[in-house]
Design a protein around this motif. Sequence first.
Motif, short mmCIF file in Angstrom:
data_model
loop_
_atom_site.label_atom_id
_atom_site.label_comp_id
_atom_site.label_asym_id
_atom_site.label_seq_id
_atom_site.Cartn_x
_atom_site.Cartn_y
_atom_site.Cartn_z
N ALA A 76 11.13 -11.80 2.87
CA ALA A 76 11.24 -12.78 1.73
C ALA A 76 12.49 -13.54 1.94
O ALA A 76 12.39 -14.67 1.56
N LEU A 77 13.75 -12.81 2.21
CA LEU A 77 14.79 -13.63 2.55
C LEU A 77 14.52 -14.69 3.73
O LEU A 77 15.00 -15.89 3.53
N PHE A 78 14.03 -14.37 4.83
CA PHE A 78 13.66 -15.43 5.73
C PHE A 78 12.96 -16.67 5.17
O PHE A 78 13.11 -17.62 5.74
N ILE A 133 3.14 -16.93 10.64
CA ILE A 133 4.48 -16.63 11.51
C ILE A 133 4.79 -15.18 11.14
O ILE A 133 5.34 -14.52 12.22
N HIS A 134 4.84 -14.62 10.20
CA HIS A 134 5.36 -13.31 9.79
C HIS A 134 4.18 -12.29 10.37
O HIS A 134 4.80 -11.50 11.03
N ARG A 135 2.86 -12.55 10.34
CA ARG A 135 1.91 -11.86 11.02
C ARG A 135 2.22 -11.95 12.43
O ARG A 135 2.14 -10.72 13.36
N MET A 136 2.45 -13.04 13.20
CA MET A 136 2.52 -13.28 14.67
C MET A 136 3.75 -12.25 14.85
O MET A 136 3.91 -11.70 16.18
N PHE A 164 4.17 -22.06 2.99
CA PHE A 164 4.00 -20.80 2.65
C PHE A 164 2.89 -20.27 3.61
O PHE A 164 2.99 -18.89 3.95
N PHE A 165 1.83 -20.85 3.59
CA PHE A 165 0.71 -20.24 4.53
C PHE A 165 1.36 -20.32 6.00
O PHE A 165 0.73 -19.40 6.68
N ALA A 166 1.95 -21.16 6.28
CA ALA A 166 2.55 -21.20 7.83
C ALA A 166 3.51 -19.80 7.92
O ALA A 166 3.45 -19.12 8.96
N TYR A 167 4.16 -19.67 6.99
CA TYR A 167 4.96 -18.38 7.05
C TYR A 167 4.18 -16.98 6.98
O TYR A 167 4.43 -16.15 7.83
#
Length: 218
Positions: free
Chosen positions: A147-149, A73-76, A67-70
């Motif tokens: 969210a789906l990702f 990744i989302h911000r990047m 979750f924290f990796a996501y």
Amino acid sequence: MNSRNLVNFLWKTFIIGGIAGLVVSFFVKPQDYATYLSPFDFIEVVGLILFFVGLGLTFSVVSMTGFFAYLFIHRMGLNMFRSFWPTVQVLVIAFVLFDLVYFPYRAADGTVAIYWYILGAAGLLAFGWVVAKRKAKETNPKAFVPALFFMVVITTVEWVPGLQVQGSDYAWLMIVPLLACNTYQLLTLHRITKKAERKQTEGKKTSKLSKNAKASKA
């Protein structure tokens, strides 16, 4: 989010993983329980329960890490792809769903019908779709694709060790706690953040009113 809320958030995720691991074990490993129920062996039954709870707790840690990796990744992804980031996420989702069908089917060498893998991928997509719709409803429509990702791609990445083990028991023991924890984290984080923001706003208003009251008295 302050440290207290963060610890509470992680602790609840941890507990949900342990409970989910225990519950799914009743359906996936009933023969293990049956062995020690007739004749009844209290020590062995308790040991078995602790084992599956521990397994669920382990997967909850995997979920929290994912979750924290996501979030990173989302911000990047937003910084790199900008307006194309939603399109990139949709393409990655499609690629991962294809992989969930194609590679396990090839590894099974025809011993398992392909429609089982299609149903599995479709089930993951359907579950992720429902959770993503809920997330978008509680926040904003743009949150649907991220969210789906998370529910499809990140969950699949976390699930890889379970998919590599021969047989489906371990895969089920892993995917249920992962989905439970990922769903909780995705649908809870924004609620905690909004609650914290509301308290902060109320605190500022109270402080302002207090200062105004003191000024009027002076």
